[in-house]
Design a protein around this motif. Structure first.
Motif, PDB file in Angstrom:
ATOM      1  N   VAL A  63       0.873  -1.172   0.000  1.00 48.69           N
ATOM      2  CA  VAL A  63       0.000   0.000   0.000  1.00 48.69           C
ATOM      3  C   VAL A  63       0.910   1.222   0.000  1.00 48.69           C
ATOM      4  N   HIS A  64       0.664   2.122  -0.932  1.00 52.05           N
ATOM      5  CA  HIS A  64       1.468   3.331  -1.075  1.00 52.05           C
ATOM      6  C   HIS A  64       0.592   4.518  -0.675  1.00 52.05           C
ATOM      7  N   VAL A  65       1.058   5.302   0.268  1.00 50.08           N
ATOM      8  CA  VAL A  65       0.288   6.439   0.774  1.00 50.08           C
ATOM      9  C   VAL A  65       0.988   7.729   0.368  1.00 50.08           C
ATOM     10  N   TYR A  66       0.214   8.617  -0.226  1.00 48.67           N
ATOM     11  CA  TYR A  66       0.700   9.904  -0.713  1.00 48.67           C
ATOM     12  C   TYR A  66       0.080  11.005   0.133  1.00 48.67           C
ATOM     13  N   ALA A  67       0.875  11.950   0.598  1.00 45.37           N
ATOM     14  CA  ALA A  67       0.384  13.076   1.394  1.00 45.37           C
ATOM     15  C   ALA A  67       0.488  14.356   0.559  1.00 45.37           C
ATOM     16  N   PHE A  68      -0.580  15.146   0.591  1.00 46.44           N
ATOM     17  CA  PHE A  68      -0.636  16.395  -0.168  1.00 46.44           C
ATOM     18  C   PHE A  68      -0.987  17.551   0.749  1.00 46.44           C
ATOM     19  N   SER A  69      -0.411  18.699   0.477  1.00 48.55           N
ATOM     20  CA  SER A  69      -0.737  19.910   1.219  1.00 48.55           C
ATOM     21  C   SER A  69      -2.097  20.428   0.763  1.00 48.55           C
ATOM     22  N   GLU A  70      -2.846  21.008   1.689  1.00 55.19           N
ATOM     23  CA  GLU A  70      -4.136  21.619   1.349  1.00 55.19           C
ATOM     24  C   GLU A  70      -3.962  23.049   0.839  1.00 55.19           C
ATOM     25  N   ILE A  71      -2.748  23.517   0.734  1.00 57.86           N
ATOM     26  CA  ILE A  71      -2.454  24.904   0.369  1.00 57.86           C
ATOM     27  C   ILE A  71      -1.991  25.003  -1.083  1.00 57.86           C
ATOM     28  N   GLY A  72      -2.385  26.070  -1.746  1.00 60.39           N
ATOM     29  CA  GLY A  72      -1.918  26.361  -3.107  1.00 60.39           C
ATOM     30  C   GLY A  72      -2.358  25.335  -4.122  1.00 60.39           C
ATOM     31  N   ASP A  73      -1.388  24.831  -4.892  1.00 59.75           N
ATOM     32  CA  ASP A  73      -1.662  23.858  -5.956  1.00 59.75           C
ATOM     33  C   ASP A  73      -1.760  22.436  -5.430  1.00 59.75           C
ATOM     34  N   LEU A  74      -1.859  22.260  -4.108  1.00 62.87           N
ATOM     35  CA  LEU A  74      -1.951  20.943  -3.463  1.00 62.87           C
ATOM     36  C   LEU A  74      -0.753  20.057  -3.816  1.00 62.87           C
ATOM     37  N   PRO A  75       0.474  20.531  -3.515  1.00 59.21           N
ATOM     38  CA  PRO A  75       1.657  19.740  -3.852  1.00 59.21           C
ATOM     39  C   PRO A  75       1.808  18.506  -2.962  1.00 59.21           C
ATOM     40  N   MET A  76       2.443  17.468  -3.494  1.00 58.79           N
ATOM     41  CA  MET A  76       2.742  16.292  -2.695  1.00 58.79           C
ATOM     42  C   MET A  76       3.849  16.663  -1.708  1.00 58.79           C
ATOM     43  N   VAL A  77       3.629  16.332  -0.439  1.00 61.09           N
ATOM     44  CA  VAL A  77       4.594  16.681   0.600  1.00 61.09           C
ATOM     45  C   VAL A  77       5.167  15.453   1.305  1.00 61.09           C
ATOM     46  N   GLY A  78       4.676  14.261   0.956  1.00 56.28           N
ATOM     47  CA  GLY A  78       5.200  13.062   1.580  1.00 56.28           C
ATOM     48  C   GLY A  78       4.718  11.807   0.888  1.00 56.28           C
ATOM     49  N   PHE A  79       5.417  10.706   1.142  1.00 53.95           N
ATOM     50  CA  PHE A  79       5.087   9.429   0.526  1.00 53.95           C
ATOM     51  C   PHE A  79       5.662   8.319   1.393  1.00 53.95           C
ATOM     52  N   MET A  80       4.898   7.257   1.582  1.00 51.64           N
ATOM     53  CA  MET A  80       5.378   6.082   2.309  1.00 51.64           C
ATOM     54  C   MET A  80       4.776   4.837   1.679  1.00 51.64           C
ATOM     55  N   SER A  81       5.520   3.758   1.722  1.00 50.17           N
ATOM     56  CA  SER A  81       5.027   2.458   1.272  1.00 50.17           C
ATOM     57  C   SER A  81       4.966   1.522   2.467  1.00 50.17           C
ATOM     58  N   TYR A  82       3.917   0.708   2.501  1.00 51.11           N
ATOM     59  CA  TYR A  82       3.714  -0.242   3.581  1.00 51.11           C
ATOM     60  C   TYR A  82       3.615  -1.645   2.991  1.00 51.11           C
ATOM     61  N   GLU A  83       4.510  -2.520   3.423  1.00 46.84           N
ATOM     62  CA  GLU A  83       4.535  -3.905   2.963  1.00 46.84           C
ATOM     63  C   GLU A  83       3.535  -4.733   3.764  1.00 46.84           C
ATOM     64  N   GLU A  84       3.298  -5.964   3.312  1.00 49.75           N
ATOM     65  CA  GLU A  84       2.392  -6.870   4.000  1.00 49.75           C
ATOM     66  C   GLU A  84       2.754  -6.946   5.491  1.00 49.75           C
ATOM     67  N   GLY A  85       1.749  -6.868   6.337  1.00 48.31           N
ATOM     68  CA  GLY A  85       1.965  -6.909   7.778  1.00 48.31           C
ATOM     69  C   GLY A  85       2.169  -5.541   8.404  1.00 48.31           C
ATOM     70  N   GLU A  86       2.335  -4.501   7.596  1.00 44.75           N
ATOM     71  CA  GLU A  86       2.538  -3.148   8.108  1.00 44.75           C
ATOM     72  C   GLU A  86       1.282  -2.284   7.992  1.00 44.75           C
ATOM     73  N   PHE A  87       0.176  -2.872   7.496  1.00 43.97           N
ATOM     74  CA  PHE A  87      -1.053  -2.100   7.349  1.00 43.97           C
ATOM     75  C   PHE A  87      -2.254  -2.994   7.623  1.00 43.97           C
ATOM     76  N   GLU A  88      -3.364  -2.345   7.888  1.00 45.41           N
ATOM     77  CA  GLU A  88      -4.632  -3.048   8.097  1.00 45.41           C
ATOM     78  C   GLU A  88      -5.709  -2.270   7.362  1.00 45.41           C
ATOM     79  N   ILE A  89      -6.524  -2.962   6.597  1.00 46.17           N
ATOM     80  CA  ILE A  89      -7.599  -2.330   5.832  1.00 46.17           C
ATOM     81  C   ILE A  89      -8.924  -2.713   6.472  1.00 46.17           C
ATOM     82  N   SER A  90      -9.784  -1.714   6.678  1.00 48.28           N
ATOM     83  CA  SER A  90     -11.108  -2.009   7.214  1.00 48.28           C
ATOM     84  C   SER A  90     -12.153  -1.295   6.382  1.00 48.28           C
ATOM     85  N   PHE A  91     -13.354  -1.882   6.361  1.00 53.76           N
ATOM     86  CA  PHE A  91     -14.467  -1.333   5.593  1.00 53.76           C
ATOM     87  C   PHE A  91     -15.610  -1.017   6.556  1.00 53.76           C
ATOM     88  N   LYS A  92     -16.358   0.020   6.252  1.00 56.65           N
ATOM     89  CA  LYS A  92     -17.521   0.370   7.067  1.00 56.65           C
ATOM     90  C   LYS A  92     -18.745  -0.302   6.516  1.00 56.65           C
TER      91      LYS A  92
END
Length: 92
Positions: A63-92
């Protein structure tokens, strides 16, 4: 093994910083139209900050997570990848 001259090594080590300083900004508009993704309610702790929103995509068994600023042109300000066992997905 062939060794590089010290001057060449110094240039190669400095290159990433120089490239990063001149790199174009990747905006949310570009990301949204080119990456299949999910909107996240909150950012993972490592990317959480005030004025930031996150999106996630799944590729190459991670799972690859991208972080964007809410300011201006909404630039990407961060990125992280999570391998199996490092994330949990849940549904409502």
């Amino acid at each position: 093994m062939k060794l590089l001259p010290t001057s060449v090594v110094a240039i190669l080590l400095a290159a990433p910083a120089a490239i990063a300083a001149d790199a174009p900004t990747y905006t949310y508009e570009e990301f949204e139209s080119s990456v299949v993704h999910l909107d996240l309610e909150t950012c993972p702790d490592a990317l959480a900050a005030e004025g930031v929103f996150c999106r996630a995509s799944v590729a190459n068994e991670a799972v690859h997570v991208y972080a964007f600023s809410e300011i201006g042109d909404l630039p990407m300000v961060g990125f992280m990848s999570y391998e199996e066992g490092e994330f949990e997905i849940s549904f409502k």
